[in-house]
Design an enzyme around this catalytic site. Structure first.
Site: not given
Length: 316
Positions: A11-12, A131, A217, A279
């Site tokens: 999103g960033n 988050k 995500k 990640k």
């Protein structure tokens, strides 16, 4: 049919620097990113796209708070902000990809699936939110925000400033997984689990209810990849390769690495929380379940990365 590859966009990465964070700016960033996804489709891969929404859901919540404070508008719950950003960002990616395919005469259709993701209402993260969402603030700005909103939790985010954090429970099931698989089998590029998916809990009557949270995500993408039997998971980030000792004189980029080596680096705490660590954990989850390989790279390196010319490749 070619290999199914899931590509997760941060999103960033869709928010411009220097205050260029409007909807038009975001669409421009989306258009740049889908060029690299279209390159993968031309290579013969069946691509599923997921995306983050940390900044965007933070913006949505802030708009809601301002509207409630100054115009007596009803507040928008966090779970609805997640749904709103999923639809809004999904629409932009869908349109940009459709247009890019038209330019290249690629015979592919695109569809966005509004995706619910089941979580447990007993997940410990509801008591200890982690988050990051919304904008970055200085320490002084963060202190002022907490004064105005004592119910908020703010943390320092990887040296980039302070951000608000909200609950981020672990995903346990992708509700629309069969719909997504059907679309893939019918030649669609699918955009799914946007923003980690809309968090829902299952009731004792086997019905679903939304719950206020933002799912990471990368974890949701990893679970989707496992459930639809994708071969490769690609996680995009701001750097072309993962590094250990990042920012130090002995920084080392990782090219091809085994699951065992990655787990060792994780245990040695080479990867910061809220940044590279999710990640890495999502990559390990996928490979330990059913996946063949994970690639971590930046969006502009996608084509080279899937052809083993760039990126960090994690394999069993």
């Amino acid at each position: 049919m070619g290999e199914v590859v899931i590509v997760a966009i941060g999103g960033n990465s869709l928010v411009r620097e220097n205050g260029r964070d409007g909807v038009d700016d975001q669409y421009e960033a989306v258009c740049e990113t889908v060029v690299h996804i279209a390159d993968m489709v031309e290579e013969g891969y069946n691509v599923v796209v997921t995306h983050g929404n940390g900044p965007q859901v933070g913006f949505g919540l802030r708009r809601s708070e301002i509207a409630e404070k100054y115009k007596d508008m009803p507040p928008v719950p966090l779970v609805n902000c997640v749904a709103d950003t999923q639809g809004g960002i999904g629409y932009q990616i869908q349109q940009a990809l459709t247009n890019e395919f038209a330019k290249r005469a690629i015979n592919k259709k695109v569809a966005t699936v509004i995706t619910q993701v089941e979580v447990s209402k007993d997940d410990p993260n509801f008591k200890h939110p982690t988050k990051p969402i919304g904008s970055f603030f200085t320490k002084e700005q963060a202190d002022k925000m907490i004064e105005e909103h004592p119910e908020w939790t703010m943390i320092e985010d990887s040296g980039r400033g302070y951000r608000r954090v909200v609950p981020s429970p672990k995903p346990i099931d992708i509700v629309e997984k069969d719909v997504i698989k059907t679309l893939i089998d019918n030649n669609y590029v699918v955009i799914a689990v946007g923003g980690g998916g809309i968090p829902v809990v299952k009731t004792e009557h086997s019905t679903y209810e939304g719950i206020d949270a933002v799912i990471d995500k990368d974890f949701a993408t990893s679970l989707l990849a496992e459930q639809i039997k994708a071969g490769t998971l690609v996680i995009t980030t701001g750097v072309p390769k993962v590094s250990i000792n990042f920012g130090e004189p002995d920084q080392k980029e990782l090219d091809f690495i085994s699951v065992e080596e990655l787990r060792k680096y994780k245990e040695e705490k080479h990867f910061p929380e809220g940044s590279m660590l999710p990640k890495v954990e999502a990559s390990l989850n996928f490979l330990e379940a059913s996946g063949k390989r994970v690639i971590i790279t930046n969006p502009e390196s996608l084509k080279d990365a899937v052809n083993k010319k760039s990126g960090t490749h994690i394999v069993k």
